[in-house]
Design a protein around this motif. Structure first.
Motif, PDB file in Angstrom:
ATOM      1  N   ARG A  22      28.664  41.165   2.036  1.00  0.00           N
ATOM      2  CA  ARG A  22      27.740  41.570   3.144  1.00  0.00           C
ATOM      3  C   ARG A  22      26.937  40.824   4.072  1.00  0.00           C
ATOM      4  O   ARG A  22      27.041  41.032   5.147  1.00  0.00           O
ATOM      5  N   HIS A  23      26.278  39.654   3.576  1.00  0.00           N
ATOM      6  CA  HIS A  23      25.820  38.838   4.442  1.00  0.00           C
ATOM      7  C   HIS A  23      26.156  37.859   5.171  1.00  0.00           C
ATOM      8  O   HIS A  23      25.820  37.363   5.919  1.00  0.00           O
ATOM      9  N   LYS A  24      27.498  38.117   5.037  1.00  0.00           N
ATOM     10  CA  LYS A  24      28.480  36.800   5.884  1.00  0.00           C
ATOM     11  C   LYS A  24      29.521  37.629   6.822  1.00  0.00           C
ATOM     12  O   LYS A  24      30.486  37.247   7.150  1.00  0.00           O
ATOM     13  N   ALA A  25      29.050  39.055   6.613  1.00  0.00           N
ATOM     14  CA  ALA A  25      30.255  40.239   7.363  1.00  0.00           C
ATOM     15  C   ALA A  25      29.420  40.750   8.539  1.00  0.00           C
ATOM     16  O   ALA A  25      28.468  40.972   8.590  1.00  0.00           O
ATOM     17  N   ILE A  26      30.494  41.288   9.434  1.00  0.00           N
ATOM     18  CA  ILE A  26      30.200  42.217  10.329  1.00  0.00           C
ATOM     19  C   ILE A  26      31.286  43.532  10.360  1.00  0.00           C
ATOM     20  O   ILE A  26      32.242  43.187   9.622  1.00  0.00           O
ATOM     21  N   GLU A  27      30.876  44.567  10.692  1.00  0.00           N
ATOM     22  CA  GLU A  27      31.854  45.478  10.968  1.00  0.00           C
ATOM     23  C   GLU A  27      32.164  45.794  12.548  1.00  0.00           C
ATOM     24  O   GLU A  27      31.079  45.892  13.077  1.00  0.00           O
ATOM     25  N   VAL A  28      33.421  45.866  12.925  1.00  0.00           N
ATOM     26  CA  VAL A  28      33.761  46.067  13.983  1.00  0.00           C
ATOM     27  C   VAL A  28      34.212  47.804  14.157  1.00  0.00           C
ATOM     28  O   VAL A  28      35.002  48.206  13.420  1.00  0.00           O
ATOM     29  N   ARG A  29      33.606  48.546  14.966  1.00  0.00           N
ATOM     30  CA  ARG A  29      33.809  49.850  15.207  1.00  0.00           C
ATOM     31  C   ARG A  29      34.041  50.205  16.590  1.00  0.00           C
ATOM     32  O   ARG A  29      33.861  49.626  17.402  1.00  0.00           O
ATOM     33  N   LEU A  30      34.499  51.606  16.503  1.00  0.00           N
ATOM     34  CA  LEU A  30      34.699  52.207  17.824  1.00  0.00           C
ATOM     35  C   LEU A  30      35.616  51.648  18.865  1.00  0.00           C
ATOM     36  O   LEU A  30      35.305  51.507  20.071  1.00  0.00           O
ATOM     37  N   LEU A  31      36.666  50.814  18.347  1.00  0.00           N
ATOM     38  CA  LEU A  31      37.429  49.951  19.490  1.00  0.00           C
ATOM     39  C   LEU A  31      38.107  51.222  20.333  1.00  0.00           C
ATOM     40  O   LEU A  31      38.702  52.146  19.713  1.00  0.00           O
ATOM     41  N   SER A  32      37.743  51.327  21.474  1.00  0.00           N
ATOM     42  CA  SER A  32      37.830  52.170  22.350  1.00  0.00           C
ATOM     43  C   SER A  32      38.433  51.777  23.905  1.00  0.00           C
ATOM     44  O   SER A  32      37.585  50.894  24.447  1.00  0.00           O
ATOM     45  N   LEU A  33      39.667  52.127  24.135  1.00  0.00           N
ATOM     46  CA  LEU A  33      40.230  51.861  25.512  1.00  0.00           C
ATOM     47  C   LEU A  33      40.599  53.266  26.095  1.00  0.00           C
ATOM     48  O   LEU A  33      41.164  53.854  25.329  1.00  0.00           O
ATOM     49  N   MET A  34      40.468  53.340  27.358  1.00  0.00           N
ATOM     50  CA  MET A  34      40.666  54.706  28.163  1.00  0.00           C
ATOM     51  C   MET A  34      42.462  54.665  28.050  1.00  0.00           C
ATOM     52  O   MET A  34      42.924  53.578  28.111  1.00  0.00           O
ATOM     53  N   PRO A  35      42.905  55.872  27.667  1.00  0.00           N
ATOM     54  CA  PRO A  35      44.456  56.042  27.504  1.00  0.00           C
ATOM     55  C   PRO A  35      45.094  55.071  28.599  1.00  0.00           C
ATOM     56  O   PRO A  35      46.114  54.492  28.302  1.00  0.00           O
ATOM     57  N   GLU A  36      44.805  55.181  29.717  1.00  0.00           N
ATOM     58  CA  GLU A  36      45.669  54.307  30.865  1.00  0.00           C
ATOM     59  C   GLU A  36      45.426  52.826  30.869  1.00  0.00           C
ATOM     60  O   GLU A  36      46.227  52.003  31.453  1.00  0.00           O
ATOM     61  N   HIS A  37      44.693  52.596  29.873  1.00  0.00           N
ATOM     62  CA  HIS A  37      44.550  50.947  29.841  1.00  0.00           C
ATOM     63  C   HIS A  37      44.852  50.523  28.470  1.00  0.00           C
ATOM     64  O   HIS A  37      44.498  49.550  28.254  1.00  0.00           O
ATOM     65  N   ARG A  38      45.318  51.302  27.475  1.00  0.00           N
ATOM     66  CA  ARG A  38      45.772  51.285  26.370  1.00  0.00           C
ATOM     67  C   ARG A  38      47.230  50.127  25.998  1.00  0.00           C
ATOM     68  O   ARG A  38      48.153  50.707  26.335  1.00  0.00           O
ATOM     69  N   ASN A  39      47.038  48.804  26.165  1.00  0.00           N
ATOM     70  CA  ASN A  39      48.011  48.147  25.812  1.00  0.00           C
ATOM     71  C   ASN A  39      47.986  46.734  24.858  1.00  0.00           C
ATOM     72  O   ASN A  39      46.522  46.298  24.718  1.00  0.00           O
ATOM     73  N   ILE A  40      48.941  46.109  24.467  1.00  0.00           N
ATOM     74  CA  ILE A  40      48.808  45.246  23.662  1.00  0.00           C
ATOM     75  C   ILE A  40      48.123  44.063  24.396  1.00  0.00           C
ATOM     76  O   ILE A  40      46.883  43.583  23.653  1.00  0.00           O
ATOM     77  N   SER A  41      48.114  43.632  25.692  1.00  0.00           N
ATOM     78  CA  SER A  41      47.305  42.944  26.253  1.00  0.00           C
ATOM     79  C   SER A  41      45.741  42.967  26.291  1.00  0.00           C
ATOM     80  O   SER A  41      44.954  42.102  25.911  1.00  0.00           O
ATOM     81  N   ASN A  42      45.446  44.143  26.624  1.00  0.00           N
ATOM     82  CA  ASN A  42      43.933  44.398  26.534  1.00  0.00           C
ATOM     83  C   ASN A  42      43.545  44.378  24.953  1.00  0.00           C
ATOM     84  O   ASN A  42      42.100  44.002  24.937  1.00  0.00           O
ATOM     85  N   PHE A  43      44.280  44.830  24.210  1.00  0.00           N
ATOM     86  CA  PHE A  43      43.934  44.954  22.786  1.00  0.00           C
ATOM     87  C   PHE A  43      43.339  43.316  22.139  1.00  0.00           C
ATOM     88  O   PHE A  43      42.566  43.149  21.654  1.00  0.00           O
ATOM     89  N   PHE A  44      44.427  42.824  22.724  1.00  0.00           N
ATOM     90  CA  PHE A  44      44.212  41.411  22.090  1.00  0.00           C
ATOM     91  C   PHE A  44      43.270  40.421  22.906  1.00  0.00           C
ATOM     92  O   PHE A  44      42.499  39.486  22.216  1.00  0.00           O
ATOM     93  N   LYS A  45      42.793  40.881  24.271  1.00  0.00           N
ATOM     94  CA  LYS A  45      41.945  40.488  24.746  1.00  0.00           C
ATOM     95  C   LYS A  45      40.471  40.869  24.125  1.00  0.00           C
ATOM     96  O   LYS A  45      39.446  40.011  24.092  1.00  0.00           O
ATOM     97  N   LEU A  46      40.184  41.943  23.800  1.00  0.00           N
ATOM     98  CA  LEU A  46      39.246  42.457  22.990  1.00  0.00           C
ATOM     99  C   LEU A  46      38.980  41.694  21.540  1.00  0.00           C
ATOM    100  O   LEU A  46      37.992  41.189  21.346  1.00  0.00           O
TER     101      LEU A  46
END
Length: 169
Positions: free
Chosen positions: A90-114
């Motif tokens: 717990r004290h060495k961790a974070i949670e990443v939530r709500l990964l959200s890209l608008m449908p027209e911007h969903r692609n591998i490149s944008n996912f990897f940039k985030l």
């Protein structure tokens, strides 16, 4: 290829973040309900989130939320058959939530940039572990970044999630 900028979100981005959150998690995935006419969804962890935004042509096209441990269980823990093993991290961790890209911007490149931005951010801020609930449509992308499943997938709304962890060291 789309030219996006990934950065830490500011208060000025909150309206866009809440709008995208509503569009995806209420309208698209049907995981939440809101009153008629409401077009914004404020995350229950909003006050403790660090937002990372993706921007194209000076418009927010996506975001994710980084949530550090605050004494309350991480949200992914509700998807685990037994969450007690998380106590050691717990004290060495974070949670990443709500990964959200608008449908027209969903692609591998944008996912990897985030994803790359977050990997650098967690190293710079001294965290060792990142937990996520990976959406079923993107499990292979999460695995390519280095996430591994830690429990079976769970159905919520129109999607299945798999609890996953990334060791950042």
């Amino acid at each position: 290829m789309e030219n996006i900028i990934v950065r830490i979100g500011t208060k000025q981005d909150w309206n866009s973040i809440h709008s995208i959150n509503w569009q995806i998690y209420v309208n698209e995935l049907q995981q939440h309900n809101t009153a008629p006419g409401v077009t914004h969804l404020i995350d229950r962890n909003h006050e403790i989130n660090t937002y990372v935004v993706a921007e194209s042509q000076e418009q927010i096209i996506g975001f994710l939320a980084i949530t550090a441990f605050t004494g309350q269980p991480f949200s992914f823990e509700k998807r685990l058959p037994d969450a007690t093993f998380v106590d050691a991290f717990r004290h060495k961790a974070i949670e990443v939530r709500l990964l959200s890209l608008m449908p027209e911007h969903r692609n591998i490149s944008n996912f990897f940039k985030l994803g790359s931005f977050v990997k650098n951010w967690i190293k710079d801020n001294g965290y060792d572990y990142v937990f996520v609930s990976g959406i079923d449509k993107a499990i292979d992308l999460y695995k390519m970044i280095g996430f591994v499943p830690i429990a079976p997938e769970v159905n919520e709304g129109k999607v299945n999630y798999t609890p996953m962890v990334l060791v950042a060291k």
